[in-house]
Design a protein around this motif. Structure first.
Motif, PDB file in Angstrom:
ATOM      1  N   ALA A  23     -12.084   1.199  41.254  1.00 54.78           N
ATOM      2  CA  ALA A  23     -12.702   1.014  39.943  1.00 54.78           C
ATOM      3  C   ALA A  23     -12.971  -0.460  39.666  1.00 54.78           C
ATOM      4  O   ALA A  23     -14.053  -0.838  39.181  1.00 54.78           O
ATOM      5  CB  ALA A  23     -11.814   1.606  38.860  1.00 54.78           C
ATOM      6  N   GLN A  24     -12.011  -1.310  39.978  1.00 57.26           N
ATOM      7  CA  GLN A  24     -12.174  -2.738  39.733  1.00 57.26           C
ATOM      8  C   GLN A  24     -13.299  -3.320  40.581  1.00 57.26           C
ATOM      9  O   GLN A  24     -14.082  -4.146  40.101  1.00 57.26           O
ATOM     10  CB  GLN A  24     -10.857  -3.468  40.005  1.00 57.26           C
ATOM     11  CG  GLN A  24      -9.784  -3.186  38.965  1.00 57.26           C
ATOM     12  CD  GLN A  24      -8.480  -3.882  39.269  1.00 57.26           C
ATOM     13  OE1 GLN A  24      -7.960  -3.800  40.380  1.00 57.26           O
ATOM     14  NE2 GLN A  24      -7.928  -4.580  38.296  1.00 57.26           N
ATOM     15  N   ARG A  25     -13.389  -2.912  41.832  1.00 57.41           N
ATOM     16  CA  ARG A  25     -14.427  -3.464  42.707  1.00 57.41           C
ATOM     17  C   ARG A  25     -15.812  -2.986  42.272  1.00 57.41           C
ATOM     18  O   ARG A  25     -16.766  -3.765  42.265  1.00 57.41           O
ATOM     19  CB  ARG A  25     -14.157  -3.083  44.150  1.00 57.41           C
ATOM     20  CG  ARG A  25     -15.187  -3.619  45.129  1.00 57.41           C
ATOM     21  CD  ARG A  25     -15.254  -5.149  45.121  1.00 57.41           C
ATOM     22  NE  ARG A  25     -16.498  -5.606  45.738  1.00 57.41           N
ATOM     23  CZ  ARG A  25     -16.667  -5.817  47.036  1.00 57.41           C
ATOM     24  NH1 ARG A  25     -15.651  -5.600  47.879  1.00 57.41           N
ATOM     25  NH2 ARG A  25     -17.822  -6.231  47.504  1.00 57.41           N
ATOM     26  N   LEU A  26     -15.959  -1.712  41.918  1.00 52.11           N
ATOM     27  CA  LEU A  26     -17.259  -1.221  41.462  1.00 52.11           C
ATOM     28  C   LEU A  26     -17.689  -1.935  40.191  1.00 52.11           C
ATOM     29  O   LEU A  26     -18.866  -2.294  40.023  1.00 52.11           O
ATOM     30  CB  LEU A  26     -17.210   0.290  41.245  1.00 52.11           C
ATOM     31  CG  LEU A  26     -16.957   1.158  42.482  1.00 52.11           C
ATOM     32  CD1 LEU A  26     -16.956   2.628  42.090  1.00 52.11           C
ATOM     33  CD2 LEU A  26     -17.985   0.905  43.577  1.00 52.11           C
ATOM     34  N   ALA A  27     -16.736  -2.152  39.283  1.00 50.53           N
ATOM     35  CA  ALA A  27     -17.045  -2.869  38.048  1.00 50.53           C
ATOM     36  C   ALA A  27     -17.426  -4.312  38.334  1.00 50.53           C
ATOM     37  O   ALA A  27     -18.333  -4.867  37.699  1.00 50.53           O
ATOM     38  CB  ALA A  27     -15.856  -2.807  37.093  1.00 50.53           C
ATOM     39  N   ALA A  28     -16.748  -4.933  39.288  1.00 47.18           N
ATOM     40  CA  ALA A  28     -17.062  -6.316  39.639  1.00 47.18           C
ATOM     41  C   ALA A  28     -18.476  -6.447  40.183  1.00 47.18           C
ATOM     42  O   ALA A  28     -19.102  -7.511  40.068  1.00 47.18           O
ATOM     43  CB  ALA A  28     -16.061  -6.830  40.670  1.00 47.18           C
ATOM     44  N   GLU A  29     -18.989  -5.368  40.764  1.00 46.38           N
ATOM     45  CA  GLU A  29     -20.348  -5.378  41.294  1.00 46.38           C
ATOM     46  C   GLU A  29     -21.377  -4.957  40.254  1.00 46.38           C
ATOM     47  O   GLU A  29     -22.564  -4.817  40.578  1.00 46.38           O
ATOM     48  CB  GLU A  29     -20.437  -4.470  42.517  1.00 46.38           C
ATOM     49  CG  GLU A  29     -19.560  -4.902  43.669  1.00 46.38           C
ATOM     50  CD  GLU A  29     -19.905  -6.282  44.203  1.00 46.38           C
ATOM     51  OE1 GLU A  29     -21.041  -6.728  43.996  1.00 46.38           O
ATOM     52  OE2 GLU A  29     -19.028  -6.919  44.826  1.00 46.38           O
ATOM     53  N   THR A  47      -5.673  -0.771  33.542  1.00 49.14           N
ATOM     54  CA  THR A  47      -6.791  -0.861  34.481  1.00 49.14           C
ATOM     55  C   THR A  47      -8.075  -1.246  33.762  1.00 49.14           C
ATOM     56  O   THR A  47      -8.814  -2.142  34.205  1.00 49.14           O
ATOM     57  CB  THR A  47      -6.987   0.480  35.213  1.00 49.14           C
ATOM     58  OG1 THR A  47      -5.801   0.792  35.948  1.00 49.14           O
ATOM     59  CG2 THR A  47      -8.170   0.420  36.166  1.00 49.14           C
ATOM     60  N   VAL A  48      -8.354  -0.592  32.649  1.00 53.59           N
ATOM     61  CA  VAL A  48      -9.563  -0.907  31.882  1.00 53.59           C
ATOM     62  C   VAL A  48      -9.504  -2.335  31.356  1.00 53.59           C
ATOM     63  O   VAL A  48     -10.493  -3.082  31.408  1.00 53.59           O
ATOM     64  CB  VAL A  48      -9.745   0.102  30.726  1.00 53.59           C
ATOM     65  CG1 VAL A  48     -10.870  -0.335  29.787  1.00 53.59           C
ATOM     66  CG2 VAL A  48     -10.029   1.493  31.285  1.00 53.59           C
ATOM     67  N   ALA A  49      -8.334  -2.746  30.877  1.00 55.08           N
ATOM     68  CA  ALA A  49      -8.186  -4.112  30.356  1.00 55.08           C
ATOM     69  C   ALA A  49      -8.415  -5.142  31.455  1.00 55.08           C
ATOM     70  O   ALA A  49      -9.048  -6.184  31.221  1.00 55.08           O
ATOM     71  CB  ALA A  49      -6.797  -4.284  29.742  1.00 55.08           C
ATOM     72  N   ARG A  53     -11.215  -8.050  31.391  1.00 51.78           N
ATOM     73  CA  ARG A  53     -10.881  -9.475  31.533  1.00 51.78           C
ATOM     74  C   ARG A  53     -11.711 -10.152  32.616  1.00 51.78           C
ATOM     75  O   ARG A  53     -11.996 -11.354  32.534  1.00 51.78           O
ATOM     76  CB  ARG A  53      -9.391  -9.650  31.849  1.00 51.78           C
ATOM     77  CG  ARG A  53      -8.467  -9.452  30.661  1.00 51.78           C
ATOM     78  CD  ARG A  53      -7.073  -9.976  30.964  1.00 51.78           C
ATOM     79  NE  ARG A  53      -6.479  -9.362  32.135  1.00 51.78           N
ATOM     80  CZ  ARG A  53      -5.747  -8.252  32.126  1.00 51.78           C
ATOM     81  NH1 ARG A  53      -5.535  -7.624  30.969  1.00 51.78           N
ATOM     82  NH2 ARG A  53      -5.215  -7.768  33.236  1.00 51.78           N
ATOM     83  N   SER A  54     -12.103  -9.378  33.602  1.00 49.86           N
ATOM     84  CA  SER A  54     -12.898  -9.928  34.699  1.00 49.86           C
ATOM     85  C   SER A  54     -14.397  -9.886  34.405  1.00 49.86           C
ATOM     86  O   SER A  54     -15.205 -10.215  35.279  1.00 49.86           O
ATOM     87  CB  SER A  54     -12.606  -9.156  35.989  1.00 49.86           C
ATOM     88  OG  SER A  54     -11.240  -9.288  36.349  1.00 49.86           O
ATOM     89  N   GLY A  55     -14.736  -9.461  33.205  1.00 44.51           N
ATOM     90  CA  GLY A  55     -16.140  -9.420  32.821  1.00 44.51           C
ATOM     91  C   GLY A  55     -16.859  -8.131  33.146  1.00 44.51           C
ATOM     92  O   GLY A  55     -18.083  -8.044  33.003  1.00 44.51           O
ATOM     93  N   GLY A  56     -16.108  -7.110  33.578  1.00 44.55           N
ATOM     94  CA  GLY A  56     -16.713  -5.832  33.921  1.00 44.55           C
ATOM     95  C   GLY A  56     -16.738  -4.873  32.751  1.00 44.55           C
ATOM     96  O   GLY A  56     -16.225  -5.169  31.665  1.00 44.55           O
ATOM     97  N   ARG A  57     -17.311  -3.700  32.986  1.00 47.21           N
ATOM     98  CA  ARG A  57     -17.418  -2.671  31.957  1.00 47.21           C
ATOM     99  C   ARG A  57     -16.749  -1.393  32.446  1.00 47.21           C
ATOM    100  O   ARG A  57     -16.989  -0.950  33.576  1.00 47.21           O
ATOM    101  CB  ARG A  57     -18.873  -2.392  31.617  1.00 47.21           C
ATOM    102  CG  ARG A  57     -19.634  -3.594  31.058  1.00 47.21           C
ATOM    103  CD  ARG A  57     -21.087  -3.219  30.786  1.00 47.21           C
ATOM    104  NE  ARG A  57     -21.742  -2.789  32.006  1.00 47.21           N
ATOM    105  CZ  ARG A  57     -22.699  -1.852  32.049  1.00 47.21           C
ATOM    106  NH1 ARG A  57     -23.067  -1.239  30.935  1.00 47.21           N
ATOM    107  NH2 ARG A  57     -23.262  -1.519  33.199  1.00 47.21           N
TER     108      ARG A  57
END
Length: 264
Positions: A23-29, A47-49, A53-57
């Motif tokens: 989830a984090q990697r897909l959001a980062a992309e 996880t959502v937070a 914080r990394s600028g993802g959605r």
């Protein structure tokens, strides 16, 4: 890098471990990620937070799998959040293992539960997801190395074998729509499911079984999933990709057997 800007993704079992990393990697992309989870509200919020914080959605999506009405509950919440947007990427990651479900101790109840979550849920989640998925979408299933090496947890292994077959057949069926379907098969990876890896002795033992001399980490899996979700993987479908650092390739050379596991 996998540019997923403007796309939406559903990752099941995404509040911890491999699912969280995916989830984090897909959001980062750039993808908007539905972080599905069963019961652990706190883990899902974290996880959502972390994604935010990394600028993802991302947004949390609670639905217990393996129970009556699970798919209806999941998609009612998902469609509300998507607000008529399509679902571009589906990652079937959620799974459970019953360490007591061996050939000697498996019961009908344990069998039904593990199959309900690991096999039935991906089947019917995918069936519903295809209604929302545009041509050219991506489906990625998370399997396991237990499909090719032996393990006492025979019921769990059977479910992952079923998932591998599901992926190949599905890829053939939906290929005319340009939808790719691939299976990622992690090796021995540091997750809550493998909490026995937390001991230094276990880590060293796994290192001696693996060409790259360490257990897998969730990010190792998430990175491969992001690739398969991207346009760069447009000509890969119906495949099972072993992501295991060279697990059990053969006897480890003497000079490698004593290699220390990196601390990072």
């Amino acid at each position: 890098m996998a540019d997923l800007a403007g796309r939406t993704a559903l990752v099941t079992g995404a509040s911890r471990g491999i699912g969280r990393s995916i989830a984090q990697r897909l959001a980062a992309e750039g993808a908007l990620v539905a972080v599905h989870y069963g019961t652990n509200d706190d883990a899902a919020r974290k996880t959502v937070a972390a994604i935010h914080r990394s600028g993802g959605r991302a947004f949390p999506l609670r639905a217990e799998l393996g129970v009556d009405g699970d798919v209806d509950t999941l998609f009612a919440a998902l469609e509300t959040e998507l607000q008529d947007r399509p679902l571009d990427i589906l990652v079937n990651n959620a799974a459970v293992i019953d360490y007591g479900a061996s050939i000697h101790a498996a019961t009908p109840k344990s069998y039904e539960r593990v199959f309900a979550i690991n096999v039935r849920a991906p089947l019917f989640i995918t069936q519903r997801a295809l209604r929302l998925m545009p041509d050219g979408g991506r489906i990625i299933n998370i399997s396991s190395g237990v499909t090719w090496f032996a393990t006492p947890e025979i019921v769990y292994a059977m479910t992952k074998g079923a998932l591998n077959v599901f992926g190949r057949s599905l890829a053939h069926t939906v290929g005319t729509r340009g939808i790719t379907v691939n299976t990622v098969s992690p090796g021995i990876t540091e997750t809550d499911m493998n909490d026995w890896l937390r001991s230094a002795e276990a880590t060293r033992h796994v290192a001696t079984m693996t060409a790259l001399a360490r257990p897998g980490r969730p990010a190792d899996i998430g990175d491969v999933v992001a690739f398969l979700a991207s346009d760069d993987a447009r000509w890969i479908t119906g495949q099972t990709i072993e992501v295991n650092g060279g697990l059990l390739l053969g006897p480890v050379p003497a000079q490698s057997a004593t290699t220390e596991v990196p601390a990072h």
